[in-house]
Design a protein around this motif. Structure first.
Motif, PDB file in Angstrom:
ATOM      1  N   ASP A   9       0.677  -1.379  -0.227  1.00 19.33           N
ATOM      2  CA  ASP A   9      -0.225   0.212  -0.171  1.00 19.33           C
ATOM      3  C   ASP A   9       1.280   1.282   0.087  1.00 19.33           C
ATOM      4  O   ASP A   9      -0.008   2.066   0.540  1.00 19.33           O
ATOM      5  CB  ASP A   9      -0.714  -0.218   1.339  1.00 19.33           C
ATOM      6  N   PHE A  10       2.059   0.629  -0.575  1.00 22.52           N
ATOM      7  CA  PHE A  10       2.990   2.106  -0.303  1.00 22.52           C
ATOM      8  C   PHE A  10       3.472   2.614   1.010  1.00 22.52           C
ATOM      9  O   PHE A  10       4.148   3.648   1.254  1.00 22.52           O
ATOM     10  CB  PHE A  10       3.070   3.132  -1.268  1.00 22.52           C
ATOM     11  N   SER A  11       2.822   1.957   2.212  1.00 18.63           N
ATOM     12  CA  SER A  11       3.892   2.364   3.445  1.00 18.63           C
ATOM     13  C   SER A  11       5.089   2.035   3.385  1.00 18.63           C
ATOM     14  O   SER A  11       4.883   0.817   3.058  1.00 18.63           O
ATOM     15  CB  SER A  11       2.682   2.211   4.983  1.00 18.63           C
ATOM     16  N   SER A  54     -11.589  15.842 -18.053  1.00 13.67           N
ATOM     17  CA  SER A  54     -11.278  14.527 -18.992  1.00 13.67           C
ATOM     18  C   SER A  54     -10.932  13.197 -18.745  1.00 13.67           C
ATOM     19  O   SER A  54     -11.008  12.407 -19.001  1.00 13.67           O
ATOM     20  CB  SER A  54     -10.909  15.307 -20.401  1.00 13.67           C
ATOM     21  N   ALA A  55     -10.326  13.482 -17.521  1.00  9.84           N
ATOM     22  CA  ALA A  55      -9.363  12.852 -16.612  1.00  9.84           C
ATOM     23  C   ALA A  55     -10.727  12.405 -16.038  1.00  9.84           C
ATOM     24  O   ALA A  55     -11.290  12.378 -15.153  1.00  9.84           O
ATOM     25  CB  ALA A  55      -8.433  12.746 -16.078  1.00  9.84           C
ATOM     26  N   THR A  56     -11.263  10.296 -15.538  1.00  5.44           N
ATOM     27  CA  THR A  56     -11.576   9.975 -14.826  1.00  5.44           C
ATOM     28  C   THR A  56     -10.516   9.160 -13.293  1.00  5.44           C
ATOM     29  O   THR A  56      -9.476   9.049 -13.739  1.00  5.44           O
ATOM     30  CB  THR A  56     -11.652   8.472 -15.316  1.00  5.44           C
ATOM     31  N   VAL A  57     -11.445   9.074 -12.640  1.00  2.00           N
ATOM     32  CA  VAL A  57     -10.514   8.723 -11.173  1.00  2.00           C
ATOM     33  C   VAL A  57      -9.830   7.633 -11.412  1.00  2.00           C
ATOM     34  O   VAL A  57      -9.108   7.874 -10.956  1.00  2.00           O
ATOM     35  CB  VAL A  57     -11.613   8.632 -10.005  1.00  2.00           C
ATOM     36  N   TYR A  58     -11.063   6.507 -11.790  1.00  8.01           N
ATOM     37  CA  TYR A  58      -9.459   5.364 -11.867  1.00  8.01           C
ATOM     38  C   TYR A  58      -8.920   6.005 -12.949  1.00  8.01           C
ATOM     39  O   TYR A  58      -7.338   5.531 -11.826  1.00  8.01           O
ATOM     40  CB  TYR A  58     -11.095   5.111 -12.682  1.00  8.01           C
ATOM     41  N   LYS A  59      -8.646   5.995 -14.012  1.00  8.41           N
ATOM     42  CA  LYS A  59      -7.751   6.446 -14.382  1.00  8.41           C
ATOM     43  C   LYS A  59      -6.132   6.974 -13.773  1.00  8.41           C
ATOM     44  O   LYS A  59      -4.787   6.887 -13.512  1.00  8.41           O
ATOM     45  CB  LYS A  59      -7.068   6.918 -16.288  1.00  8.41           C
ATOM     46  N   THR A  60      -6.903   7.946 -13.148  1.00 12.45           N
ATOM     47  CA  THR A  60      -5.752   9.069 -12.516  1.00 12.45           C
ATOM     48  C   THR A  60      -5.122   7.686 -11.186  1.00 12.45           C
ATOM     49  O   THR A  60      -4.222   7.971 -11.345  1.00 12.45           O
ATOM     50  CB  THR A  60      -6.139   9.901 -11.912  1.00 12.45           C
ATOM     51  N   LEU A  61      -5.873   7.466  -9.931  1.00  8.81           N
ATOM     52  CA  LEU A  61      -5.363   6.488  -9.282  1.00  8.81           C
ATOM     53  C   LEU A  61      -4.373   5.187  -9.744  1.00  8.81           C
ATOM     54  O   LEU A  61      -3.355   5.435  -9.621  1.00  8.81           O
ATOM     55  CB  LEU A  61      -6.949   6.252  -8.322  1.00  8.81           C
ATOM     56  N   ILE A  62      -4.959   4.545 -11.265  1.00 10.28           N
ATOM     57  CA  ILE A  62      -3.997   3.419 -11.836  1.00 10.28           C
ATOM     58  C   ILE A  62      -2.607   3.978 -11.868  1.00 10.28           C
ATOM     59  O   ILE A  62      -1.808   3.422 -11.967  1.00 10.28           O
ATOM     60  CB  ILE A  62      -4.502   3.500 -12.691  1.00 10.28           C
ATOM     61  N   ASP A  63      -2.575   5.237 -12.578  1.00 14.48           N
ATOM     62  CA  ASP A  63      -1.457   5.574 -13.269  1.00 14.48           C
ATOM     63  C   ASP A  63      -0.304   5.943 -12.045  1.00 14.48           C
ATOM     64  O   ASP A  63       0.833   6.045 -12.529  1.00 14.48           O
ATOM     65  CB  ASP A  63      -1.595   7.030 -14.491  1.00 14.48           C
ATOM     66  N   ALA A  64      -0.998   6.752 -11.043  1.00 12.74           N
ATOM     67  CA  ALA A  64      -0.827   7.294  -9.927  1.00 12.74           C
ATOM     68  C   ALA A  64       0.171   6.082  -9.430  1.00 12.74           C
ATOM     69  O   ALA A  64       1.398   6.129  -8.783  1.00 12.74           O
ATOM     70  CB  ALA A  64      -0.702   8.508  -9.102  1.00 12.74           C
ATOM     71  N   SER A  65      -0.325   4.735  -9.218  1.00  7.61           N
ATOM     72  CA  SER A  65       0.076   3.006  -8.523  1.00  7.61           C
ATOM     73  C   SER A  65       0.858   3.258  -9.270  1.00  7.61           C
ATOM     74  O   SER A  65       1.861   2.764  -9.290  1.00  7.61           O
ATOM     75  CB  SER A  65      -1.467   2.456  -8.278  1.00  7.61           C
ATOM     76  N   LYS A  66       0.955   2.822 -10.614  1.00  3.92           N
ATOM     77  CA  LYS A  66       1.453   2.555 -11.471  1.00  3.92           C
ATOM     78  C   LYS A  66       3.302   3.175 -11.847  1.00  3.92           C
ATOM     79  O   LYS A  66       4.507   2.415 -11.849  1.00  3.92           O
ATOM     80  CB  LYS A  66       1.393   2.273 -12.792  1.00  3.92           C
ATOM     81  N   LYS A  67       2.827   4.467 -11.349  1.00  4.09           N
ATOM     82  CA  LYS A  67       4.158   5.191 -10.633  1.00  4.09           C
ATOM     83  C   LYS A  67       5.173   4.746  -9.637  1.00  4.09           C
ATOM     84  O   LYS A  67       5.992   4.549  -9.670  1.00  4.09           O
ATOM     85  CB  LYS A  67       3.671   6.702 -11.389  1.00  4.09           C
ATOM     86  N   SER A  68       3.996   4.591  -9.171  1.00  7.67           N
ATOM     87  CA  SER A  68       4.761   4.355  -7.696  1.00  7.67           C
ATOM     88  C   SER A  68       5.045   2.738  -7.449  1.00  7.67           C
ATOM     89  O   SER A  68       6.744   2.860  -7.240  1.00  7.67           O
ATOM     90  CB  SER A  68       3.784   4.531  -6.641  1.00  7.67           C
ATOM     91  N   MET A  69       4.944   1.902  -8.221  1.00 10.25           N
ATOM     92  CA  MET A  69       5.106   0.804  -8.312  1.00 10.25           C
ATOM     93  C   MET A  69       6.450   0.607  -9.221  1.00 10.25           C
ATOM     94  O   MET A  69       7.561   0.062  -8.552  1.00 10.25           O
ATOM     95  CB  MET A  69       4.276  -0.158  -9.104  1.00 10.25           C
ATOM     96  N   GLU A  70       6.175   1.700 -10.626  1.00 10.85           N
ATOM     97  CA  GLU A  70       7.930   2.014 -10.688  1.00 10.85           C
ATOM     98  C   GLU A  70       8.875   2.017  -9.754  1.00 10.85           C
ATOM     99  O   GLU A  70      10.403   1.207  -9.866  1.00 10.85           O
ATOM    100  CB  GLU A  70       7.518   2.406 -12.162  1.00 10.85           C
ATOM    101  N   ASN A  71       8.564   2.856  -8.976  1.00  5.91           N
ATOM    102  CA  ASN A  71       9.788   3.985  -7.908  1.00  5.91           C
ATOM    103  C   ASN A  71      10.250   2.646  -7.735  1.00  5.91           C
ATOM    104  O   ASN A  71      10.854   2.339  -7.223  1.00  5.91           O
ATOM    105  CB  ASN A  71       9.120   4.616  -7.090  1.00  5.91           C
ATOM    106  N   ILE A  72       8.822   1.301  -6.931  1.00  9.07           N
ATOM    107  CA  ILE A  72       9.648   0.955  -5.677  1.00  9.07           C
ATOM    108  C   ILE A  72      10.112  -0.560  -6.102  1.00  9.07           C
ATOM    109  O   ILE A  72      11.674  -0.344  -5.676  1.00  9.07           O
ATOM    110  CB  ILE A  72       8.682  -0.401  -5.144  1.00  9.07           C
ATOM    111  N   VAL A  73      10.164  -0.552  -7.785  1.00 10.42           N
ATOM    112  CA  VAL A  73      11.079  -2.039  -8.469  1.00 10.42           C
ATOM    113  C   VAL A  73      12.446  -1.112  -8.256  1.00 10.42           C
ATOM    114  O   VAL A  73      13.246  -1.534  -8.431  1.00 10.42           O
ATOM    115  CB  VAL A  73      10.175  -2.266  -9.599  1.00 10.42           C
TER     116      VAL A  73
END
Length: 279
Positions: A9-11, A54-73
């Motif tokens: 959960d990025f904690s 024009s952006a959906t909440v879903y896309k915003t959250l998923i994109d942010a999560s993917k970026k955070s995941m890339e940083n973890i890796v």
């Protein structure tokens, strides 16, 4: 090649569990699947009000999560520099436990390693509760890492049982692997119970066959609290990991009955391996 699931959960606590996994399995070739599960109701904050219409909440959250995941890796690869480890990231939008069960099935996961408490950046999703639910409702073995726990040589593991059922080696493969891979001493704690006394000798025989170097010890409660007795044993014998089975009438079930799920998740101060009896 081992397949390991690392929910995050990025904690700081979930990152600590990932770091523990890297050290626990540093000499093992592994595929690590890092999973983040999004839940829309957890992300209703003022920050989202500035999102472009024009952006959906879903896309915003998923994109942010993917970026955070890339940083973890990237940070994990940089920190541990282990060519035996391969990483895969998964972002899901589902019920937490359902998502984990699905990934375990699809990726043939051998072990889930996750933190026992902590919260997301929004301080609304308590990781301890999620971990306890995974322990109870997932068939894949779970290794829960306490908040702030640092990896130390895994030279002593305790497995506790009330002997209310018989064991099969297929249900204890995670324990067998860790004992063998780390050349750890295994202590079997038979918690005294009138109902289970007749099964103790048979289970001791089982462990002599499949864990021939294990020591068997009888723990007599004499009215004492189960959790406190086991916790004292852990301290007195410098145990580095506690293992148990999750099944009906199990030691784990007794602990969850005596201690609310959230409280239990906070009280264990060494890694806890929970395995499941499969019919």
């Amino acid at each position: 090649m081992k397949n390991i699931l690392l929910p995050t959960d990025f904690s700081k606590n979930s990152i600590g569990a990932i770091n523990y996994a890297m050290q626990l399995l540093k000499d093992e070739a592994c595929h690590f699947y890092i999973l983040n599960v999004q839940k829309a109701s957890s992300f209703i904050t003022d920050d989202l009000m500035v999102v472009n219409s024009s952006a959906t909440v879903y896309k915003t959250l998923i994109d942010a999560s993917k970026k955070s995941m890339e940083n973890i890796v990237l940070s994990t690869k940089k920190k541990f520099k282990n060519g035996k480890h391969e990483f895969h990231t998964i972002v899901d939008y589902d019920n937490f436990v359902d998502s984990i069960n699905q990934v375990c099935t699809n990726q043939d996961i051998d072990l889930i390693i996750m933190g026992t408490h902590g919260a997301s950046g929004l301080e609304k999703v308590f990781f301890g509760s999620n971990t306890a639910h995974v322990m109870q409702r997932c068939k894949t073995p779970v290794l829960a890492i306490p908040h702030g726990y640092k990896f130390t040589k895994l030279d002593a593991i305790a497995f506790t049982t009330s002997n209310l059922t018989f064991f099969k080696i297929k249900d204890l493969m995670a324990l067998k692997y860790l004992v063998k891979f780390h050349r750890a001493k295994l202590n079997i704690l038979h918690v005294a119970d009138e109902q289970s006394a007749q099964n103790q000798a048979l289970n001791e025989g089982f462990f002599q066959v499949y864990f021939n170097d294990a020591s068997n010890e009888l723990v007599n409660l004499n009215g004492k609290d189960v959790f406190d007795v086991i916790h004292d044993y852990i301290k007195n014998h410098d145990i580095k990991m506690l293992a148990m089975m999750n099944k009906k009438h199990s030691f784990l079930e007794r602990l969850f009955t005596r201690h609310p799920v959230e409280t239990f998740a906070f009280k264990i101060d060494i890694p806890l391996l929970v395995m499941h009896k499969n019919n």
